[in-house]
Design an enzyme around this catalytic site. Structure first.
Site, mmCIF file in Angstrom:
data_model
loop_
_atom_site.group_PDB
_atom_site.id
_atom_site.type_symbol
_atom_site.label_atom_id
_atom_site.label_comp_id
_atom_site.label_asym_id
_atom_site.label_seq_id
_atom_site.Cartn_x
_atom_site.Cartn_y
_atom_site.Cartn_z
ATOM 1 N N ASN A 1 0.839 -1.192 0.052
ATOM 2 C CA ASN A 1 -0.100 0.130 0.004
ATOM 3 C C ASN A 1 0.894 1.312 -0.036
ATOM 4 O O ASN A 1 1.442 1.736 1.102
ATOM 5 C CB ASN A 1 -1.070 -0.125 1.334
ATOM 6 N N LYS B 1 0.271 4.086 -0.215
ATOM 7 C CA LYS B 1 -0.408 5.541 0.568
ATOM 8 C C LYS B 1 -0.247 6.793 -0.724
ATOM 9 O O LYS B 1 -0.375 6.531 -1.817
ATOM 10 C CB LYS B 1 0.208 5.645 1.926
ATOM 11 N N HIS C 1 -9.497 1.258 4.413
ATOM 12 C CA HIS C 1 -8.348 1.530 5.242
ATOM 13 C C HIS C 1 -8.426 2.377 6.379
ATOM 14 O O HIS C 1 -9.396 3.324 6.307
ATOM 15 C CB HIS C 1 -7.029 1.962 4.216
ATOM 16 N N GLU D 1 -6.900 4.693 7.425
ATOM 17 C CA GLU D 1 -6.487 5.894 7.141
ATOM 18 C C GLU D 1 -7.725 6.805 6.334
ATOM 19 O O GLU D 1 -8.232 8.160 6.837
ATOM 20 C CB GLU D 1 -5.295 6.318 6.457
ATOM 21 N N GLU E 1 -5.744 -5.172 10.060
ATOM 22 C CA GLU E 1 -4.765 -4.075 10.765
ATOM 23 C C GLU E 1 -4.907 -3.448 11.580
ATOM 24 O O GLU E 1 -5.787 -2.314 11.728
ATOM 25 C CB GLU E 1 -4.709 -3.070 9.409
ATOM 26 N N GLY F 1 1.966 1.927 10.543
ATOM 27 C CA GLY F 1 3.103 3.009 10.423
ATOM 28 C C GLY F 1 3.940 3.576 11.914
ATOM 29 O O GLY F 1 4.612 4.441 11.789
ATOM 30 N N SER G 1 3.072 -2.576 10.052
ATOM 31 C CA SER G 1 4.521 -2.552 10.477
ATOM 32 C C SER G 1 5.272 -3.936 9.905
ATOM 33 O O SER G 1 6.069 -4.193 10.669
ATOM 34 C CB SER G 1 4.905 -2.121 11.832
HETATM 35 C C1 PEP Z 1 -0.826 0.004 5.781
HETATM 36 O O1 PEP Z 1 -0.742 1.128 5.319
HETATM 37 O O2 PEP Z 1 -1.749 -0.788 5.474
HETATM 38 C C2 PEP Z 1 0.125 -0.265 6.672
HETATM 39 C C3 PEP Z 1 -0.011 -1.662 7.147
HETATM 40 O O3 PEP Z 1 1.375 0.320 6.838
HETATM 41 P P1 PEP Z 1 2.891 -0.213 7.508
HETATM 42 O O4 PEP Z 1 3.232 -1.303 6.995
HETATM 43 O O5 PEP Z 1 3.707 1.220 7.034
HETATM 44 O O6 PEP Z 1 2.526 -0.089 9.084
#
Ligand code: PEP
Length: 248
Positions: free
Chosen positions: A9, A11, A94, A96, A166, A172, A212
């Site tokens: 992803n 972003k 997501h 975000e 998630e 992040g 992460s």
């Molecule tokens: C994501 O954006 O879905 C995500 C899991 O980000 P990260 O791996 O940076 O935590």
């Protein structure tokens, strides 16, 4: 046996020219036919990234999509715009988008239905806040997100869906859920799908862990019985993504 699916992803990162460079850099590193590899990229990067990915195993997906066919929805991208250029995957709901762009379980459900109508595989995100985890309501909360996301979705459609678990506190932040925490929730999601549909659907649907994920944590996470791959943010923008795709 479910095929693993490992999706990046991006972003709001990478201009179109940077996207082409990144696809070219990662192409040889993610050449693993044993897993489905998807790069979910900003809308403006989709076409150049697809051109760059031609002839490779990389699928280019979208990060979002609107639930109407067309019309006065300034700034949105329609399902037909995605399918017209060959997009087969879209990330929906997501955290975000829920936090900054007012996505709700109901809008996610509308988008999921629309994606299926157009033959696009949704990667449906769910996950709890740190507060919810500390209050002990994680599983209840995620079951509710899943039940609403799958309203009016048929069993055949559900079988082809991808769910990304998630935990918001792990996105992040560099804090990965423990393997046991990730497996516990992914198993609960599968049990919820079994209840909503049947065991055939539950054992077909693919459930990713996201939050992460790194080259160091991928192998243990993806070895869990209910974790069928990952949704990867930060690490999908670097050569490390190749190590994650070749996690074994
Ligand atoms: C994501 O954006 O879905 C995500 C899991 O980000 P990260 O791996 O940076 O935590």
């Amino acid at each position: 046996m479910r095929k693993k699916i490992i999706a990046g992803n991006w972003k709001m990162n990478m201009t179109p020219s940077q996207a082409v460079a990144l696809v070219n850099e990662l192409k040889p590193l993610v050449a693993n036919e044993e897993v489905d590899v998807v790069f979910c990229v900003p809308a403006i990067d989709i076409i150049p990234a697809m051109e760059a990915a031609k002839g490779s195993n990389i699928n280019i997906g979208a990060e979002n999509m609107y639930f109407e066919e067309s019309g006065a929805y300034t700034g949105e991208i329609s399902p037909a715009m995605l399918t017209d250029v060959g997009v087969k995957y879209v990330v929906l709901g997501h955290s975000e988008r829920r936090e900054y762009f007012a996505e709700t379980d109901q809008t996610v459900n509308k988008k999921v239905l629309k994606a299926f109508e157009h033959g696009i595989t949704p990667i449906i995100c769910c996950g709890e806040t740190l507060e919810q985890r500390e209050q002990g309501v994680t599983i209840d909360f995620i079951r509710q997100q899943i039940k609403i996301a799958f309203l009016n979705v048929t069993a055949d459609q559900a079988k082809s869906a991808v769910i990304a678990y998630e935990p918001i506190w792990a996105i992040g932040t560099g804090k990965v859920a423990t393997t046991a925490q990730a497996q516990e929730v992914c198993a609960a999601i599968r049990a919820c799908i079994n209840e909503l549909y049947d065991e055939a659907t539950g054992s077909a649907i693919r459930i990713q862990y996201g939050g992460s994920v790194s080259a160091d944590s991928a192998a243990e996470l993806f070895a869990q019985p209910d974790i069928d791959g990952g949704l990867v943010g930060g690490a999908s923008l670097k050569a490390d993504f190749g190590k994650i795709v070749n996690y074994k």
